[in-house]
Scaffold this motif. Sequence first.
Motif, PDB file in Angstrom:
ATOM      1  N   LEU A  70       6.060   7.496  -3.878  1.00 17.13           N
ATOM      2  CA  LEU A  70       5.147   7.439  -2.738  1.00 17.13           C
ATOM      3  C   LEU A  70       3.906   6.618  -3.076  1.00 17.13           C
ATOM      4  O   LEU A  70       3.413   5.842  -2.249  1.00 17.13           O
ATOM      5  CB  LEU A  70       4.752   8.851  -2.311  1.00 17.13           C
ATOM      6  N   SER A  71       3.430   6.754  -4.298  1.00 20.47           N
ATOM      7  CA  SER A  71       2.273   5.978  -4.743  1.00 20.47           C
ATOM      8  C   SER A  71       2.579   4.481  -4.720  1.00 20.47           C
ATOM      9  O   SER A  71       1.763   3.680  -4.250  1.00 20.47           O
ATOM     10  CB  SER A  71       1.878   6.413  -6.153  1.00 20.47           C
TER      11      SER A  71
ATOM     12  N   VAL B 275      -2.564   9.054  -4.715  1.00 17.15           N
ATOM     13  CA  VAL B 275      -1.266   9.723  -4.819  1.00 17.15           C
ATOM     14  C   VAL B 275      -0.713   9.566  -6.243  1.00 17.15           C
ATOM     15  O   VAL B 275      -0.037  10.454  -6.752  1.00 17.15           O
ATOM     16  CB  VAL B 275      -0.277   9.176  -3.768  1.00 17.15           C
TER      17      VAL B 275
ATOM     18  N   LYS C  77       2.430  -0.815   1.704  1.00 20.41           N
ATOM     19  CA  LYS C  77       1.427  -0.693   2.756  1.00 20.41           C
ATOM     20  C   LYS C  77       0.149  -1.441   2.431  1.00 20.41           C
ATOM     21  O   LYS C  77      -0.665  -1.680   3.312  1.00 20.41           O
ATOM     22  CB  LYS C  77       1.114   0.779   3.002  1.00 20.41           C
TER      23      LYS C  77
ATOM     24  N   GLY D 206      -2.749   4.650  -2.733  1.00 21.63           N
ATOM     25  CA  GLY D 206      -1.747   4.573  -3.791  1.00 21.63           C
ATOM     26  C   GLY D 206      -2.253   5.140  -5.105  1.00 21.63           C
ATOM     27  O   GLY D 206      -1.540   5.860  -5.798  1.00 21.63           O
TER      28      GLY D 206
ATOM     29  N   PHE E 234       4.784   3.030  -2.892  1.00 22.50           N
ATOM     30  CA  PHE E 234       4.916   2.639  -1.497  1.00 22.50           C
ATOM     31  C   PHE E 234       3.551   2.339  -0.887  1.00 22.50           C
ATOM     32  O   PHE E 234       3.366   1.293  -0.242  1.00 22.50           O
ATOM     33  CB  PHE E 234       5.622   3.755  -0.710  1.00 22.50           C
ATOM     34  N   PHE E 235       2.613   3.252  -1.081  1.00 23.97           N
ATOM     35  CA  PHE E 235       1.272   3.019  -0.533  1.00 23.97           C
ATOM     36  C   PHE E 235       0.612   1.802  -1.160  1.00 23.97           C
ATOM     37  O   PHE E 235      -0.011   0.996  -0.474  1.00 23.97           O
ATOM     38  CB  PHE E 235       0.371   4.238  -0.753  1.00 23.97           C
TER      39      PHE E 235
ATOM     40  N   GLY F 295       8.853  11.879  -7.095  1.00 21.70           N
ATOM     41  CA  GLY F 295       8.657  11.534  -5.683  1.00 21.70           C
ATOM     42  C   GLY F 295       7.254  11.037  -5.398  1.00 21.70           C
ATOM     43  O   GLY F 295       7.063  10.093  -4.621  1.00 21.70           O
ATOM     44  N   SER F 296       6.269  11.638  -6.043  1.00 23.79           N
ATOM     45  CA  SER F 296       4.903  11.182  -5.800  1.00 23.79           C
ATOM     46  C   SER F 296       4.646   9.822  -6.442  1.00 23.79           C
ATOM     47  O   SER F 296       3.837   9.049  -5.931  1.00 23.79           O
ATOM     48  CB  SER F 296       3.892  12.219  -6.288  1.00 23.79           C
TER      49      SER F 296
END
Length: 94
Positions: free
Chosen positions: A32-33, A49, A40, A46, A35-36, A28-29
Motif C-alpha cells: 500500500l505504501s 503508511v 498515486k 506513502g 502504491f501511494f 500489505g502495508s
Amino acid sequence: MESQGQQQEAMRAAEETGTDPAVILAAGSVALSWFFFYAKGDKEQGIFVGLWPPTILAFASYFEQTKMSDMVKRATGRDTLVGRVERMVQSRSE
C-alpha cells in the motif's frame, strides 16, 4: 550441534511465521505504501503508511514475548520477584 527435535521445532516455527497475520499485514502495508508513493504520487501518504510495518511487527513481537514469558512463569512456578532474579542469575551463569 542441534538435535533432530530442535531442528524440527525450528522448521515448524519458520513455517508458522510466514502465515502469521502480522507478517501478512506488514507486507500489505508495504504494498500500500508503494502504491501511494509511486502510483498515486502522494509521497507523504506513502511514507506514513510505510512506517506501519515496523510498528505492526513490533507489537506482534511484544505479544509473542509476553505469551512466552507467561508460559515460562507457569512452567517454573517462579513468578515472584525472587524467582525472576534467580532466573536472571541462572541464565547468566550458564
